[in-house]
Design a protein around this motif. Sequence first.
Motif, PDB file in Angstrom:
ATOM      1  N   MET A  53      -8.230  -8.047   5.956  1.00 47.55           N
ATOM      2  CA  MET A  53      -7.113  -7.298   6.470  1.00 47.55           C
ATOM      3  C   MET A  53      -7.183  -5.744   6.452  1.00 47.55           C
ATOM      4  SD  MET A  53      -3.919  -9.844   5.401  1.00 47.55           S
ATOM      5  CE  MET A  53      -2.870  -8.471   5.034  1.00 47.55           C
ATOM      6  N   PHE A  54      -7.070  -4.865   7.473  1.00 48.67           N
ATOM      7  CA  PHE A  54      -7.015  -3.510   7.412  1.00 48.67           C
ATOM      8  C   PHE A  54      -8.479  -2.961   6.915  1.00 48.67           C
ATOM      9  CE2 PHE A  54      -2.847  -4.730   5.100  1.00 48.67           C
ATOM     10  CZ  PHE A  54      -1.934  -4.536   6.286  1.00 48.67           C
ATOM     11  N   ASP A  55      -9.144  -3.917   7.619  1.00 45.25           N
ATOM     12  CA  ASP A  55     -10.792  -3.500   7.188  1.00 45.25           C
ATOM     13  C   ASP A  55     -11.131  -3.105   5.873  1.00 45.25           C
ATOM     14  OD1 ASP A  55     -11.564  -3.739   9.800  1.00 45.25           O
ATOM     15  OD2 ASP A  55     -10.791  -1.789  10.198  1.00 45.25           O
ATOM     16  N   PHE A  56     -10.422  -3.860   5.025  1.00 49.01           N
ATOM     17  CA  PHE A  56     -10.324  -3.347   3.329  1.00 49.01           C
ATOM     18  C   PHE A  56     -10.758  -4.656   2.431  1.00 49.01           C
ATOM     19  CE2 PHE A  56      -8.484  -1.861  -0.395  1.00 49.01           C
ATOM     20  CZ  PHE A  56      -8.875  -0.602  -0.654  1.00 49.01           C
ATOM     21  N   ALA A  57      -9.987  -5.659   2.871  1.00 52.03           N
ATOM     22  CA  ALA A  57     -10.099  -6.921   1.550  1.00 52.03           C
ATOM     23  C   ALA A  57      -9.643  -8.125   2.473  1.00 52.03           C
ATOM     24  CB  ALA A  57      -9.582  -6.666   0.545  1.00 52.03           C
ATOM     25  N   LYS A  63      -2.217 -10.714  -2.102  1.00 47.27           N
ATOM     26  CA  LYS A  63      -1.066 -11.468  -2.870  1.00 47.27           C
ATOM     27  C   LYS A  63      -1.113 -10.712  -4.106  1.00 47.27           C
ATOM     28  CE  LYS A  63       1.290 -15.090  -4.038  1.00 47.27           C
ATOM     29  NZ  LYS A  63       2.698 -15.116  -3.862  1.00 47.27           N
ATOM     30  N   ASN A  64       0.204 -10.118  -4.368  1.00 52.79           N
ATOM     31  CA  ASN A  64       0.710  -9.444  -5.719  1.00 52.79           C
ATOM     32  C   ASN A  64       0.211  -8.146  -5.512  1.00 52.79           C
ATOM     33  OD1 ASN A  64       1.846 -11.462  -6.858  1.00 52.79           O
ATOM     34  ND2 ASN A  64       0.187 -12.501  -7.508  1.00 52.79           N
ATOM     35  N   SER A  65      -0.311  -7.628  -4.466  1.00 50.49           N
ATOM     36  CA  SER A  65      -0.718  -6.067  -4.237  1.00 50.49           C
ATOM     37  C   SER A  65       0.593  -5.334  -4.092  1.00 50.49           C
ATOM     38  CB  SER A  65      -1.624  -5.788  -3.093  1.00 50.49           C
ATOM     39  OG  SER A  65      -0.666  -5.948  -1.815  1.00 50.49           O
ATOM     40  N   THR A  66       0.374  -4.024  -4.637  1.00 50.34           N
ATOM     41  CA  THR A  66       1.550  -3.058  -4.570  1.00 50.34           C
ATOM     42  C   THR A  66       1.412  -2.163  -3.575  1.00 50.34           C
ATOM     43  OG1 THR A  66       0.599  -1.829  -6.493  1.00 50.34           O
ATOM     44  CG2 THR A  66       2.330  -3.578  -6.883  1.00 50.34           C
ATOM     45  N   TRP A  67       2.458  -1.808  -3.066  1.00 50.97           N
ATOM     46  CA  TRP A  67       2.463  -0.583  -1.868  1.00 50.97           C
ATOM     47  C   TRP A  67       3.466   0.499  -2.144  1.00 50.97           C
ATOM     48  CZ3 TRP A  67       0.015  -1.110   3.237  1.00 50.97           C
ATOM     49  CH2 TRP A  67      -0.867  -2.124   3.311  1.00 50.97           C
ATOM     50  N   MET A  68       3.174   1.518  -2.069  1.00 46.04           N
ATOM     51  CA  MET A  68       4.087   2.732  -2.252  1.00 46.04           C
ATOM     52  C   MET A  68       4.408   3.490  -1.108  1.00 46.04           C
ATOM     53  SD  MET A  68       4.019   5.570  -5.188  1.00 46.04           S
ATOM     54  CE  MET A  68       4.073   4.536  -6.435  1.00 46.04           C
ATOM     55  N   PHE A  69       5.565   3.667  -0.698  1.00 46.97           N
ATOM     56  CA  PHE A  69       5.775   4.501   0.530  1.00 46.97           C
ATOM     57  C   PHE A  69       6.552   5.850   0.235  1.00 46.97           C
ATOM     58  CE2 PHE A  69       5.442   0.356   2.001  1.00 46.97           C
ATOM     59  CZ  PHE A  69       4.229   0.581   2.971  1.00 46.97           C
ATOM     60  N   ILE A  70       6.292   7.115   0.264  1.00 49.37           N
ATOM     61  CA  ILE A  70       6.874   8.325  -0.174  1.00 49.37           C
ATOM     62  C   ILE A  70       7.377   8.881   1.227  1.00 49.37           C
ATOM     63  CG2 ILE A  70       6.942  10.515  -1.200  1.00 49.37           C
ATOM     64  CD1 ILE A  70       4.426   9.231  -2.883  1.00 49.37           C
ATOM     65  N   PRO A  71       8.689   8.856   1.580  1.00 50.26           N
ATOM     66  CA  PRO A  71       9.237   9.191   2.655  1.00 50.26           C
ATOM     67  C   PRO A  71       9.256  10.856   3.133  1.00 50.26           C
ATOM     68  CG  PRO A  71      11.193   8.377   1.586  1.00 50.26           C
ATOM     69  CD  PRO A  71       9.743   8.157   0.881  1.00 50.26           C
ATOM     70  N   THR A  79      -2.286  -0.933  -3.792  1.00 48.82           N
ATOM     71  CA  THR A  79      -3.339  -1.344  -4.990  1.00 48.82           C
ATOM     72  C   THR A  79      -3.573  -2.556  -4.907  1.00 48.82           C
ATOM     73  OG1 THR A  79      -2.298   0.567  -6.240  1.00 48.82           O
ATOM     74  CG2 THR A  79      -3.747  -0.886  -7.481  1.00 48.82           C
ATOM     75  N   ILE A  80      -4.655  -3.183  -5.006  1.00 49.34           N
ATOM     76  CA  ILE A  80      -4.906  -4.577  -5.138  1.00 49.34           C
ATOM     77  C   ILE A  80      -5.519  -4.667  -6.444  1.00 49.34           C
ATOM     78  CG2 ILE A  80      -6.690  -6.359  -4.414  1.00 49.34           C
ATOM     79  CD1 ILE A  80      -6.648  -5.104  -1.646  1.00 49.34           C
ATOM     80  N   ALA A  81      -5.001  -5.814  -7.271  1.00 52.57           N
ATOM     81  CA  ALA A  81      -5.477  -6.139  -8.723  1.00 52.57           C
ATOM     82  C   ALA A  81      -6.467  -7.390  -8.422  1.00 52.57           C
ATOM     83  CB  ALA A  81      -4.087  -6.687  -9.279  1.00 52.57           C
ATOM     84  N   SER A  82      -7.305  -7.136  -9.515  1.00 53.15           N
ATOM     85  CA  SER A  82      -8.482  -8.185  -9.308  1.00 53.15           C
ATOM     86  C   SER A  82      -7.866  -9.510  -9.993  1.00 53.15           C
ATOM     87  CB  SER A  82      -9.560  -7.696 -10.419  1.00 53.15           C
ATOM     88  OG  SER A  82     -10.376  -8.715 -10.577  1.00 53.15           O
ATOM     89  N   SER A  85     -12.600 -13.503  -8.769  1.00 48.24           N
ATOM     90  CA  SER A  85     -13.757 -13.138  -8.736  1.00 48.24           C
ATOM     91  C   SER A  85     -14.347 -12.343  -7.483  1.00 48.24           C
ATOM     92  CB  SER A  85     -14.907 -14.210  -9.074  1.00 48.24           C
ATOM     93  OG  SER A  85     -14.923 -15.181  -7.986  1.00 48.24           O
ATOM     94  N   ASN A  86     -13.568 -12.601  -6.244  1.00 46.55           N
ATOM     95  CA  ASN A  86     -13.833 -12.126  -4.776  1.00 46.55           C
ATOM     96  C   ASN A  86     -13.022 -10.875  -4.866  1.00 46.55           C
ATOM     97  OD1 ASN A  86     -15.641 -14.186  -4.441  1.00 46.55           O
ATOM     98  ND2 ASN A  86     -13.792 -15.499  -3.550  1.00 46.55           N
ATOM     99  N   CYS A  87     -12.007 -10.632  -5.777  1.00 51.97           N
ATOM    100  CA  CYS A  87     -11.158  -9.225  -5.438  1.00 51.97           C
ATOM    101  C   CYS A  87     -11.360  -8.046  -6.356  1.00 51.97           C
ATOM    102  CB  CYS A  87      -9.608  -9.803  -5.375  1.00 51.97           C
ATOM    103  SG  CYS A  87      -9.116 -11.121  -4.203  1.00 51.97           S
ATOM    104  N   GLU A  88     -11.710  -7.156  -5.958  1.00 55.77           N
ATOM    105  CA  GLU A  88     -11.902  -6.168  -6.894  1.00 55.77           C
ATOM    106  C   GLU A  88     -10.810  -5.103  -6.734  1.00 55.77           C
ATOM    107  OE1 GLU A  88     -14.691  -2.230  -6.670  1.00 55.77           O
ATOM    108  OE2 GLU A  88     -15.744  -3.989  -6.078  1.00 55.77           O
ATOM    109  N   SER A  89     -10.220  -4.785  -8.098  1.00 60.54           N
ATOM    110  CA  SER A  89      -9.122  -3.846  -8.341  1.00 60.54           C
ATOM    111  C   SER A  89      -9.465  -2.692  -7.500  1.00 60.54           C
ATOM    112  CB  SER A  89      -9.067  -3.861  -9.754  1.00 60.54           C
ATOM    113  OG  SER A  89      -7.825  -2.996 -10.020  1.00 60.54           O
ATOM    114  N   THR A  90      -8.702  -2.033  -6.552  1.00 57.00           N
ATOM    115  CA  THR A  90      -8.721  -0.988  -6.041  1.00 57.00           C
ATOM    116  C   THR A  90      -7.625  -0.059  -5.507  1.00 57.00           C
ATOM    117  OG1 THR A  90     -10.296   0.335  -4.449  1.00 57.00           O
ATOM    118  CG2 THR A  90      -9.280  -1.966  -4.076  1.00 57.00           C
ATOM    119  N   THR A  91      -7.527   0.906  -5.024  1.00 56.86           N
ATOM    120  CA  THR A  91      -6.370   1.716  -4.651  1.00 56.86           C
ATOM    121  C   THR A  91      -6.720   2.476  -3.293  1.00 56.86           C
ATOM    122  OG1 THR A  91      -5.202   1.706  -6.768  1.00 56.86           O
ATOM    123  CG2 THR A  91      -4.525   3.358  -5.221  1.00 56.86           C
ATOM    124  N   ALA A  92      -6.077   2.399  -2.476  1.00 60.67           N
ATOM    125  CA  ALA A  92      -6.140   3.224  -1.381  1.00 60.67           C
ATOM    126  C   ALA A  92      -5.103   4.050  -0.950  1.00 60.67           C
ATOM    127  CB  ALA A  92      -6.484   2.297  -0.025  1.00 60.67           C
TER     128      ALA A  92
END
Length: 166
Positions: A53-57, A63-71, A79-82, A85-92
């Motif tokens: 998804m989104f050329d990202f992961a 699942k359980n990722s968090t999204w922030m929207f500042i209007p 932010t994706i949490a680890s 073993s296939n998911c690396e914790s990262t923020t975009a």
Amino acid sequence: MKKLITLGLILILVGCGATKDFNGIAGKKALKGEWQVDQLEFFGAEGTYKAFMFDFADSYCFKNSTWMFIPNNYTGKFTIASNSSNCESTTARIRWSFFDSDTQRYIQFKYTDDKNKSLDPMNAGYRMKVKSLSETNMKIELEVEYQGKPFTVEMSMSKISDNVVL
């Protein structure tokens, strides 16, 4: 001159009102805050799906990722949490906006750097269909393909905070 000023004020008020509800779907005020992806569902032909998804992961990483929207400046992040073993914790970081067709509202975004400049030289981005949006819940759909076959990923989110700090 007085009529020109009055006309200008009317246009400003109408323009500011354009981000309100659209066909029963709330606007940027409801989107403000931090959201968690509670559930991912896949719709299409029978079978097992794998979506990058989104050329990202892979989809299961969201699942359980968090999204922030500042209007107020149309920025945010996810932010994706680890969670395996296939998911690396990262923020975009992202810059987002609404896109309204005649019948549908979409959230579109592109990746940005810490100065909110697009990371893609072609200024490309992603668009998700908003199925529902309220002050506490949101459902969005993303059209994807796997092995040349189209299907839909639906992300159900719940608001976890009204805080908006990058």
